[in-house]
Write an enzyme that holds these catalytic residues in place. Structure first.
Site, PDB file in Angstrom:
ATOM      1  CB  THR A  28      -0.929   0.094   1.229  1.00  0.00           C
ATOM      2  OG1 THR A  28      -0.072  -0.318   2.597  1.00  0.00           O
ATOM      3  CG2 THR A  28      -2.138  -0.828   0.929  1.00  0.00           C
ATOM      4  NE  ARG A  36      -8.553 -10.660   0.809  1.00  0.00           N
ATOM      5  CZ  ARG A  36      -7.530 -10.671   0.126  1.00  0.00           C
ATOM      6  NH1 ARG A  36      -6.645  -9.918  -0.141  1.00  0.00           N
ATOM      7  NH2 ARG A  36      -7.268 -11.728  -0.591  1.00  0.00           N
ATOM      8  CG  HIS A 121      -2.229 -15.204  -2.516  1.00  0.00           C
ATOM      9  ND1 HIS A 121      -2.806 -14.236  -1.589  1.00  0.00           N
ATOM     10  CD2 HIS A 121      -2.663 -16.488  -1.771  1.00  0.00           C
ATOM     11  CE1 HIS A 121      -3.339 -14.742  -0.495  1.00  0.00           C
ATOM     12  NE2 HIS A 121      -3.171 -16.034  -0.375  1.00  0.00           N
ATOM     13  CB  CYS A 129      -1.362 -20.807 -23.383  1.00  0.00           C
ATOM     14  SG  CYS A 129      -2.438 -21.877 -24.081  1.00  0.00           S
ATOM     15  CB  CYS A 153      -2.533 -23.790 -29.039  1.00  0.00           C
ATOM     16  SG  CYS A 153      -2.913 -23.224 -27.297  1.00  0.00           S
ATOM     17  CB  THR A 191      -0.680  -9.794   6.839  1.00  0.00           C
ATOM     18  OG1 THR A 191      -1.848 -10.786   6.928  1.00  0.00           O
ATOM     19  CG2 THR A 191       0.367 -10.125   7.665  1.00  0.00           C
TER      20      THR A 191
HETATM   21 ZN   LIG Z   1      -1.390 -22.206 -26.253  1.00  0.00          ZN
END
Ligand SMILES: [Zn+2]
Length: 242
Positions: A28, A36, A121, A129, A153, A191
């Protein structure tokens, strides 16, 4: 100097395996909001609360809306490391700090030069991908329209960020636990420790130098060997390394 800061500095001086455990409050001070805490604000602009948008189910069912919010609120590539990030990187460079365990996804510890960073996290800077696992930098997400697609792809690109309903990465948790069991000093900052997995992980630390730095009181205050009620920057700016 404040007696508590004096103790903090003395412990740093006489510890060699310091571990830092940080939450949103670390970032922050770099201008990254804790989403949050500003729930109401976002609700005015989005049809769903952040906790819903940032869930696995929502990503699957409303990828376009997920990315609208995500680009707008979760990606902060302009943010710069603050004094806490910088001092932590210095502590690692001089061999005192062995690891940083963070709940943040902004990559600011690495930007400051830290190497041993365990991102519980994930990170907005990494994207994959879903089909062929091709890696994409955050720039791909920023420059794409609607839902970013793999150029190889055509699969949907997903941020390497742990969404609500998703489990934490096993090897990251394993490494974090190892760091905590080996630590001779644990600094927890920014935290409230009221949410899983923070509170649970901290139990792996068995030493007697648990320092808690937070602007407000937390459920863990009584467990701390030293509780400093202040902003992280105000505390870390006192660290001077030779
Ligand atoms: Zn891909």
């Amino acid at each position: 100097m404040d007696k508590k800061i004096e103790t903090f500095l003395e412990w740093i001086k006489t510890s060699n395996r310091i571990v830092f455990f940080g939450g949103a409050g670390v970032s922050t001070e770099s201008g990254i909001p804790d989403f949050r805490s500003v729930d109401g604000l976002y609700n005015q602009k989005y049809d769903y609360p952040p906790e819903t948008i940032l869930s696995h189910t929502f990503f699957r069912s409303h990828a376009k809306e997920f990315y609208k919010f995500y680009r707008d609120k979760m990606i902060c590539t302009d943010a710069k490391p603050n004094i806490t990030h910088i001092k932590l990187a210095e502590l690692e460079a001089c061999g005192k700090l062995t690891g940083i365990i963070t709940q943040n996804i902004d990559g600011l510890h690495q930007k400051a030069g830290s190497k041993a960073v365990y991102e519980l996290h994930g990170s907005t800077l990494r994207n994959y991908c879903e089909k062929c696992h091709q890696f994409y930098p955050v720039e791909t997400i920023i420059s794409s329209k609607d839902v970013p697609r793999c150029e190889k792809c055509g699969g949907i690109i997903k941020p390497d960020v742990v969404l609500y309903e998703e489990g934490l990465d096993n090897s990251t948790v394993k490494n974090a636990i190892y760091q905590l069991t080996q630590a001779d000093m644990l600094i927890i900052g920014g935290t409230s420790l009221s949410v899983y997995p923070a509170a649970g992980l901290i139990d792996y630390y068995q030493g007697n130098r648990l320092v808690l730095i937070n602007k407000s009181t937390t459920p863990m205050d009584s467990r701390a060997d030293l509780f400093i009620q202040d902003g992280l920057g105000n505390v870390f700016k006192n660290i001077e390394l030779d």
